[in-house]
Design a protein around this motif. Structure first.
Motif, PDB file in Angstrom:
ATOM      1  N   HIS A   1     -19.350   3.673  77.309  1.00  0.00           N
ATOM      2  CA  HIS A   1     -19.821   4.730  78.192  1.00  0.00           C
ATOM      3  C   HIS A   1     -21.175   5.270  77.747  1.00  0.00           C
ATOM      4  CE1 HIS A   1     -15.915   4.735  80.172  1.00  0.00           C
ATOM      5  NE2 HIS A   1     -16.390   5.617  81.032  1.00  0.00           N
ATOM      6  N   GLU A   2     -21.385   5.355  76.434  1.00  0.00           N
ATOM      7  CA  GLU A   2     -22.699   5.769  75.938  1.00  0.00           C
ATOM      8  C   GLU A   2     -23.742   4.730  76.275  1.00  0.00           C
ATOM      9  OE1 GLU A   2     -24.351   4.863  71.916  1.00  0.00           O
ATOM     10  OE2 GLU A   2     -23.658   6.915  71.530  1.00  0.00           O
ATOM     11  N   PHE A   3     -23.404   3.456  76.039  1.00  0.00           N
ATOM     12  CA  PHE A   3     -24.350   2.370  76.244  1.00  0.00           C
ATOM     13  C   PHE A   3     -24.718   2.199  77.717  1.00  0.00           C
ATOM     14  CE2 PHE A   3     -25.022  -2.393  76.501  1.00  0.00           C
ATOM     15  CZ  PHE A   3     -26.320  -2.361  75.993  1.00  0.00           C
ATOM     16  N   ALA A   4     -23.831   2.596  78.609  1.00  0.00           N
ATOM     17  CA  ALA A   4     -24.061   2.417  80.049  1.00  0.00           C
ATOM     18  C   ALA A   4     -25.308   3.143  80.538  1.00  0.00           C
ATOM     19  CB  ALA A   4     -22.839   2.896  80.828  1.00  0.00           C
ATOM     20  N   THR A   5     -25.690   4.211  79.853  1.00  0.00           N
ATOM     21  CA  THR A   5     -26.858   4.979  80.288  1.00  0.00           C
ATOM     22  C   THR A   5     -27.900   5.115  79.178  1.00  0.00           C
ATOM     23  OG1 THR A   5     -25.718   7.039  79.701  1.00  0.00           O
ATOM     24  CG2 THR A   5     -25.548   6.288  81.994  1.00  0.00           C
ATOM     25  N   ALA A   6     -27.664   4.495  78.038  1.00  0.00           N
ATOM     26  CA  ALA A   6     -28.603   4.604  76.915  1.00  0.00           C
ATOM     27  C   ALA A   6     -29.890   3.845  77.213  1.00  0.00           C
ATOM     28  CB  ALA A   6     -27.970   4.042  75.637  1.00  0.00           C
TER      29      ALA A   6
ATOM     30  N   THR B   1     -15.703  -2.515  81.923  1.00  0.00           N
ATOM     31  CA  THR B   1     -15.819  -1.175  81.348  1.00  0.00           C
ATOM     32  C   THR B   1     -17.245  -0.661  81.470  1.00  0.00           C
ATOM     33  OG1 THR B   1     -14.045  -1.687  79.778  1.00  0.00           O
ATOM     34  CG2 THR B   1     -15.454   0.197  79.267  1.00  0.00           C
ATOM     35  N   LEU B   2     -18.213  -1.520  81.167  1.00  0.00           N
ATOM     36  CA  LEU B   2     -19.614  -1.130  81.246  1.00  0.00           C
ATOM     37  C   LEU B   2     -20.022  -0.835  82.687  1.00  0.00           C
ATOM     38  CD1 LEU B   2     -22.168  -0.774  79.517  1.00  0.00           C
ATOM     39  CD2 LEU B   2     -22.666  -3.198  79.916  1.00  0.00           C
ATOM     40  N   ALA B   3     -19.591  -1.681  83.622  1.00  0.00           N
ATOM     41  CA  ALA B   3     -19.935  -1.480  85.031  1.00  0.00           C
ATOM     42  C   ALA B   3     -19.335  -0.189  85.569  1.00  0.00           C
ATOM     43  CB  ALA B   3     -19.472  -2.674  85.859  1.00  0.00           C
ATOM     44  N   SER B   4     -18.096   0.081  85.195  1.00  0.00           N
ATOM     45  CA  SER B   4     -17.446   1.311  85.654  1.00  0.00           C
ATOM     46  C   SER B   4     -18.170   2.541  85.116  1.00  0.00           C
ATOM     47  CB  SER B   4     -15.986   1.307  85.197  1.00  0.00           C
ATOM     48  OG  SER B   4     -15.350   2.526  85.523  1.00  0.00           O
TER      49      SER B   4
ATOM     50  N   ALA C   1     -24.073  -8.042  76.023  1.00  0.00           N
ATOM     51  CA  ALA C   1     -24.024  -6.646  76.457  1.00  0.00           C
ATOM     52  C   ALA C   1     -25.349  -6.220  77.080  1.00  0.00           C
ATOM     53  CB  ALA C   1     -23.667  -5.737  75.276  1.00  0.00           C
ATOM     54  N   ALA C   2     -26.464  -6.654  76.496  1.00  0.00           N
ATOM     55  CA  ALA C   2     -27.775  -6.305  77.044  1.00  0.00           C
ATOM     56  C   ALA C   2     -28.006  -6.983  78.390  1.00  0.00           C
ATOM     57  CB  ALA C   2     -28.877  -6.699  76.067  1.00  0.00           C
ATOM     58  N   ILE C   3     -27.544  -8.218  78.523  1.00  0.00           N
ATOM     59  CA  ILE C   3     -27.694  -8.933  79.795  1.00  0.00           C
ATOM     60  C   ILE C   3     -26.949  -8.200  80.903  1.00  0.00           C
ATOM     61  CG2 ILE C   3     -27.111 -11.079  80.992  1.00  0.00           C
ATOM     62  CD1 ILE C   3     -27.627 -12.515  78.305  1.00  0.00           C
ATOM     63  N   PHE C   4     -25.712  -7.774  80.616  1.00  0.00           N
ATOM     64  CA  PHE C   4     -24.927  -7.043  81.611  1.00  0.00           C
ATOM     65  C   PHE C   4     -25.563  -5.683  81.910  1.00  0.00           C
ATOM     66  CE2 PHE C   4     -20.683  -9.254  80.305  1.00  0.00           C
ATOM     67  CZ  PHE C   4     -21.141 -10.425  80.865  1.00  0.00           C
ATOM     68  N   ARG C   5     -26.011  -5.008  80.882  1.00  0.00           N
ATOM     69  CA  ARG C   5     -26.597  -3.673  81.064  1.00  0.00           C
ATOM     70  C   ARG C   5     -27.889  -3.747  81.880  1.00  0.00           C
ATOM     71  NH1 ARG C   5     -29.144   0.295  81.521  1.00  0.00           N
ATOM     72  NH2 ARG C   5     -29.227   2.160  80.212  1.00  0.00           N
ATOM     73  N   SER C   6     -28.700  -4.771  81.646  1.00  0.00           N
ATOM     74  CA  SER C   6     -29.938  -4.936  82.399  1.00  0.00           C
ATOM     75  C   SER C   6     -29.637  -5.222  83.864  1.00  0.00           C
ATOM     76  CB  SER C   6     -30.767  -6.072  81.801  1.00  0.00           C
ATOM     77  OG  SER C   6     -31.203  -5.751  80.501  1.00  0.00           O
ATOM     78  N   ALA C   7     -28.606  -6.023  84.111  1.00  0.00           N
ATOM     79  CA  ALA C   7     -28.219  -6.312  85.494  1.00  0.00           C
ATOM     80  C   ALA C   7     -27.815  -5.025  86.214  1.00  0.00           C
ATOM     81  CB  ALA C   7     -27.078  -7.322  85.519  1.00  0.00           C
ATOM     82  N   LEU C   8     -26.995  -4.221  85.580  1.00  0.00           N
ATOM     83  CA  LEU C   8     -26.542  -2.974  86.196  1.00  0.00           C
ATOM     84  C   LEU C   8     -27.709  -2.033  86.477  1.00  0.00           C
ATOM     85  CD1 LEU C   8     -23.376  -2.497  83.988  1.00  0.00           C
ATOM     86  CD2 LEU C   8     -23.370  -2.803  86.480  1.00  0.00           C
ATOM     87  N   GLU C   9     -28.660  -1.962  85.547  1.00  0.00           N
ATOM     88  CA  GLU C   9     -29.822  -1.091  85.729  1.00  0.00           C
ATOM     89  C   GLU C   9     -30.640  -1.530  86.937  1.00  0.00           C
ATOM     90  OE1 GLU C   9     -32.325   1.108  82.425  1.00  0.00           O
ATOM     91  OE2 GLU C   9     -32.955  -0.981  82.596  1.00  0.00           O
ATOM     92  N   SER C  10     -30.600  -2.827  87.242  1.00  0.00           N
ATOM     93  CA  SER C  10     -31.345  -3.362  88.393  1.00  0.00           C
ATOM     94  C   SER C  10     -30.511  -3.390  89.667  1.00  0.00           C
ATOM     95  CB  SER C  10     -31.831  -4.781  88.076  1.00  0.00           C
ATOM     96  OG  SER C  10     -32.668  -4.788  86.947  1.00  0.00           O
TER      97      SER C  10
END
Length: 328
Positions: free
Chosen positions: A320-325, A272-275, A206-215
């Motif tokens: 959805h919370e994690f997407a911007t946390a 879901t995270l990307a959306s 989840a962190a790997i995906f979230r970091s990618a999206l943030e970048s």
């Protein structure tokens, strides 16, 4: 209750500390980030007097890079736990809540139409390279249906991290038998939530995906994205630790699956995270790691029965919370 919390400054530890304090417990933290180390007996002798229970979160986590990581995993997870348990015996602290992991199972449970419940061995590199990701029945090679694994299933760790988490459980069980102490092992499933460490070789997916999206990069989903996991929010993990403080039986280690019981695929989680983040959408790559397992989902029934614990965070709401946390 006075609780020593190891790994108190880490991702999960910070949430556990808040939950324990909210429940009225007095929390003392020990963490390498704040000048304490479970591998140092003097540090433990300083903080253990008067303690009623230990919540042991300190660990080196993740799949790692390669075999060069083995000494660190063994040092922090195995040796550190051994030093902690010896110190607990010296100070007559008789209650332990251990952060364990679903990785001790290896592959999850599967049902074969001919042979019933089976546990396949590690997947062959040639099958993975050819895109054959699903395990087959070890007796007849038939396709299998994933099933929920329970705590009494045989354990089969597949990488250095998993091996050390199982070693922690064995050490804790030995400590409980020899001292009459009570040990509870919480086998966390895939934890995510605010404060999760950023993308490193030791991060969760989840962190790997979230970091990618943030970048601004698309999450890269390995295999075909259909591997099943149980994603559980860190707030639920913290509540499970609070519930476990009064559980278990003297002289024994009792393991509990800490999961939602509502598994999702890795591809579904990435989408879901990307959306929720606003894209870009994930890319399924077909890449693989030999240390990964295909499906591992668990029954949370024992934790519900004994601890009164049921995960409360809805998957979509949590993602959805994690997407911007904020990340750690």
């Amino acid at each position: 209750m006075k609780v020593l919390l190891t790994g108190s400054a880490g991702f999960i530890g910070t949430h556990v500390a808040k939950a324990l304090e909210a429940a009225g417990h007095e929390v003392t933290g020990l963490d390498t980030r704040t000048g304490g180390d479970v591998r140092t007996a003097a540090d433990l002798d300083r903080v253990l007097p008067g303690v009623d229970a230990v919540a042991h979160q300190a660990a080196k986590v993740g799949l790692g890079v390669d075999v060069a990581d083995l000494p660190d995993y063994a040092s922090v997870n195995v040796y550190g736990t051994a030093v902690l348990l010896a110190a607990m015996a010296r100070h007559r602290v008789t209650r332990l809540v251990l952060a364990s992991s679903m990785v001790v199972y290896g592959e999850g449970a599967y049902d074969c139409p001919r042979h019933g419940r089976v546990r396949p061995g590690p997947r062959a590199a040639e099958d993975l390279a050819a895109g054959r990701f699903e395990p087959r029945c070890p007796h007849c090679a038939a396709p299998l249906r994933p099933a929920e694994i329970e705590e009494d299933a045989p354990l089969d760790p597949r990488n250095a991290y998993a091996t050390t988490k199982l070693a922690q459980e064995h050490l804790a069980a030995g400590w409980a038998r020899e001292t009459g102490g009570t040990a509870v092992a919480l086998r966390y499933h895939n934890v995510y939530g605010p404060g999760m460490p950023r993308d490193t070789p030791y991060s969760g997916v989840a962190a790997i995906f979230r970091s990618a999206l943030e970048s601004g990069r698309a999450p890269r989903v390995f295999e075909d994205g259909r591997q099943r996991r149980d994603f559980i929010h860190v707030h639920d993990i913290a509540e499970a630790n609070t519930a476990a403080l009064t559980a278990g039986h003297p002289g024994h280690l009792t393991p509990y699956n800490i999961a939602t019981g509502r598994p999702r695929t890795v591809g579904e989680m990435a989408a879901t995270l990307a959306s929720a983040h606003g894209g870009p959408p994930p890319v399924t790559t077909g890449e693989y790691r030999l240390g990964d397992v295909r499906h591992v989902t668990a029954s949370p029934a024992r934790a519900a029965r004994d601890l009164g614990f049921r995960a409360r965070m809805d998957f979509t709401q949590g993602m959805h919370e994690f997407a911007t946390a904020p990340l750690g």
